[in-house]
Design an enzyme around this catalytic site. Structure first.
Site, PDB file in Angstrom:
ATOM      1  N   HIS A 172       0.842  -1.202   0.000  1.00 19.87           N
ATOM      2  CA  HIS A 172       0.000   0.000   0.000  1.00 19.87           C
ATOM      3  C   HIS A 172       0.872   1.244   0.000  1.00 19.87           C
ATOM      4  O   HIS A 172       1.749   1.384   0.844  1.00 19.87           O
ATOM      5  CB  HIS A 172      -0.916   0.025   1.232  1.00 19.87           C
ATOM      6  CG  HIS A 172      -2.077  -0.896   1.113  1.00 19.87           C
ATOM      7  ND1 HIS A 172      -3.093  -0.932   2.019  1.00 19.87           N
ATOM      8  CD2 HIS A 172      -2.391  -1.809   0.162  1.00 19.87           C
ATOM      9  CE1 HIS A 172      -3.988  -1.838   1.645  1.00 19.87           C
ATOM     10  NE2 HIS A 172      -3.571  -2.382   0.529  1.00 19.87           N
ATOM     11  N   TYR A 222      -9.237   4.620   7.983  1.00 23.50           N
ATOM     12  CA  TYR A 222      -9.468   4.886   9.411  1.00 23.50           C
ATOM     13  C   TYR A 222     -10.547   5.962   9.466  1.00 23.50           C
ATOM     14  O   TYR A 222     -10.406   6.993   8.804  1.00 23.50           O
ATOM     15  CB  TYR A 222      -8.204   5.443  10.081  1.00 23.50           C
ATOM     16  CG  TYR A 222      -7.081   4.441  10.227  1.00 23.50           C
ATOM     17  CD1 TYR A 222      -6.290   4.088   9.137  1.00 23.50           C
ATOM     18  CD2 TYR A 222      -6.782   3.879  11.468  1.00 23.50           C
ATOM     19  CE1 TYR A 222      -5.244   3.176   9.270  1.00 23.50           C
ATOM     20  CE2 TYR A 222      -5.736   2.968  11.612  1.00 23.50           C
ATOM     21  CZ  TYR A 222      -4.984   2.625  10.510  1.00 23.50           C
ATOM     22  OH  TYR A 222      -3.954   1.729  10.637  1.00 23.50           O
ATOM     23  N   PRO A 282      -3.772  -0.425  19.192  1.00 21.13           N
ATOM     24  CA  PRO A 282      -3.544  -0.917  17.829  1.00 21.13           C
ATOM     25  C   PRO A 282      -3.706   0.114  16.702  1.00 21.13           C
ATOM     26  O   PRO A 282      -3.299  -0.159  15.576  1.00 21.13           O
ATOM     27  CB  PRO A 282      -4.580  -2.040  17.678  1.00 21.13           C
ATOM     28  CG  PRO A 282      -5.625  -1.749  18.693  1.00 21.13           C
ATOM     29  CD  PRO A 282      -4.952  -1.060  19.820  1.00 21.13           C
ATOM     30  N   LYS A 339       1.332  -0.648  15.097  1.00 20.42           N
ATOM     31  CA  LYS A 339       2.760  -0.594  15.442  1.00 20.42           C
ATOM     32  C   LYS A 339       3.297  -1.791  16.237  1.00 20.42           C
ATOM     33  O   LYS A 339       4.507  -2.003  16.274  1.00 20.42           O
ATOM     34  CB  LYS A 339       3.041   0.671  16.273  1.00 20.42           C
ATOM     35  CG  LYS A 339       2.963   1.953  15.495  1.00 20.42           C
ATOM     36  CD  LYS A 339       4.150   2.120  14.569  1.00 20.42           C
ATOM     37  CE  LYS A 339       3.859   3.083  13.455  1.00 20.42           C
ATOM     38  NZ  LYS A 339       4.381   2.707  12.161  1.00 20.42           N
ATOM     39  N   TYR A 369       3.630   6.475  10.096  1.00 20.11           N
ATOM     40  CA  TYR A 369       2.837   5.301   9.712  1.00 20.11           C
ATOM     41  C   TYR A 369       3.699   4.247   9.021  1.00 20.11           C
ATOM     42  O   TYR A 369       3.629   3.060   9.355  1.00 20.11           O
ATOM     43  CB  TYR A 369       1.695   5.751   8.802  1.00 20.11           C
ATOM     44  CG  TYR A 369       0.577   4.752   8.677  1.00 20.11           C
ATOM     45  CD1 TYR A 369      -0.469   4.716   9.585  1.00 20.11           C
ATOM     46  CD2 TYR A 369       0.565   3.828   7.638  1.00 20.11           C
ATOM     47  CE1 TYR A 369      -1.492   3.786   9.486  1.00 20.11           C
ATOM     48  CE2 TYR A 369      -0.452   2.899   7.517  1.00 20.11           C
ATOM     49  CZ  TYR A 369      -1.472   2.883   8.441  1.00 20.11           C
ATOM     50  OH  TYR A 369      -2.488   1.961   8.333  1.00 20.11           O
TER      51      TYR A 369
END
Ligand code: FAD
Ligand code: DHB
Length: 397
Positions: free
Chosen positions: A75, A204, A295, A299, A387
């Site tokens: 991604h 998200y 979560p 990570k 990220y």
């Protein structure tokens, strides 16, 4: 009494313990792993799916990335939604080409276990470490139980990679560290469903009903999560209720959520846990044994493997150069990344979860952050670089 002798005694065959064993072998350092659960249980345990760039680089270096390259999904960005508005964060463009991959943690665990065993590695499943002693001497020992028989592993060092409920952290002398905890007032209900993902990259979402996350595992399997109360039970969540809630929370104009049969449901509490020392004498802690992050941001597994990189550096320095310098700095070096990840995971959790009434001051701060993200490349870069994971060189080594 079973007797084992090795250089590094490893407790736990999760991502941390398995990466450590495979990596040490490259340097000719011997280790033996003991694991409480059966092989079937460990390989079937559904957990993480987000593999950040550093983890991919490590698996490549270990030549254990063949199946991930074939079956994992790269991604180059992520979608963030707030009140039915969606923006995109392009990783490659903002981080100089770094990306994440989606590949189930249990698949990584299978690849690492196969590699370890195929080349003759010693791994004892259904074996419980019961006691770690003499770690303030040069010959620490792990006591264990296997098939009702007691055993002892004598080693130079003990690596406790035994997760949050293991014995490693409990064995650290109480006076040698301080701990820090946050318990978040919500949990995640996670599902796996036989349905093609409705999105090409993760979403998200903040919604007035609470957080939702759309992730995936393959072209035919989707992984989704929703925020629920801490006292919720999966029994209260029929498949219809879950899909209806997900479609509301993930809605944006033009987006349609495909539904399919759910084959796995589970509730995970959310907490942050930190200790400020990962070592006592010849006992070292890595991964969830030493820290838990919420979560949001994916990570946990990546941090576990990053800890192991520093531990491998320390053991190699010891066995090749007879130096304890890198062991002495293990805690300090590893904690820099762990605190960074705690901050990022906390930030993502607070940005996307419902914490107070819709329209409250807290809500307005969340919305102000999202509105700023829409216009600021700098803010988007902050999210992107955290990220995908900051390179090892970003921290003092
Ligand atoms: P573990 O995987 O917990 O392994 C520890 C092992 O030690 C276990 O196999 C256990 O059986 C064994 N053990 C324990 N006690 C003993 C004993 N006494 N003797 C012998 N063996 C023992 N992380 C991410 O990076 N990305 C994500 O997308 C992500 N999503 C997540 C989603 C969910 C729902 C959950 C629950 C977690 C998620 N995580 C994620 C976190 C990630 O799964 C963990 O951080 C990761 O498993 C840590 O690896 P570990 O090797 O340190 O510990
Ligand atoms: C997944 C889990 C996470 O916690 C996350 O932030 C992203 C993806 C997953 O299981 O796919």
């Amino acid at each position: 009494m079973i007797n084992i002798k090795t250089q590094v005694g490893i407790i736990g065959a999760g991502p941390a313990g398995l990466v450590l064993a495979n990596w040490l072998r490259k340097y000719g350092i011997a280790s033996v792993i003991i694991e409480l659960r059966s092989r079937e249980y460990v390989e079937g345990r559904v957990r993480a799916g987000l593999v950040e760039q550093n983890t991919k680089d490590i698996l490549k270096e270990l030549r254990l990335d063949a199946r991930m390259n074939k079956e994992g999904i790269v991604h180059d960005g992520v979608y963030l939604s707030f009140d039915e508005e969606r923006i995109h964060i392009p990783f490659g463009e903002l981080t100089g080409g770094r990306t994440i991959s989606i590949y189930g943690q249990q698949e990584i665990v299978k690849d690492l276990t196969d590699a370890w065993l195929q080349e003759g590695g010693e791994l004892h499943f259904e074996t419980k470490a019961t006691k770690i002693v003499d770690f303030d001497t040069k010959s620490p020992k792990i006591y264990f139980e296997k098939d009702g028989e007691e055993g002892i592993m004598e080693c130079d060092f003990v690596a406790a990679c035994d997760g949050f409920h293991g014995i490693g952290r409990k064995t650290l002398p109480k006076k040698s560290f301080q701990s820090y905890d946050i318990t978040y007032p919500f949990s995640w209900l996670g599902i796996l469903a036989h349905v093609a993902p409705s999105t090409d990259e993760l979403i998200y979402a903040y919604h007035e009903n609470g957080f939702a996350l759309h992730s995936l595992r393959s072209e035919m399997v989707s992984r989704l999560y929703i925020q629920v109360d801490n006292d919720e039970s999966v029994d209260n969540w029929s498949d219809d209720r879950i899909w209806s809630e997900l479609s509301k929370r993930l809605a944006t104009p033009g987006f349609e959520l495909e539904e399919g049969p759910i084959f796995e449901k589970g509730i995970t509490p959310m907490r942050s846990h930190m200790i400020d020392s990962l070592q006592s004498g010849r006992l070292f802690l890595s991964g969830d044994a030493a820290h838990i992050v919420p979560p949001t941001g994916g990570k946990g597994m990546n941090l576990a493997i990053a800890d192991v990189k520093h531990l491998v550096d320390a053991f190699v320095d010891f066995y090749s150069n007879n130096s304890e310098a890198k062991m002495d700095s293990y805690t300090r070096i590893a904690l820099q990344r762990i605190w960074r990840a705690q901050d990022f995971s906390n930030f993502m959790t607070k940005l996307f979860h419902k914490q107070d009434a819709h329209g409250s001051f807290t809500y307005r701060l969340q919305k102000a952050k999202f509105d700023y993200l829409k216009v600021s490349r700098a803010y988007k870069t902050t999210i992107a670089e955290n990220y995908v994971g900051l390179p090892f060189e970003s921290f003092e080594i």
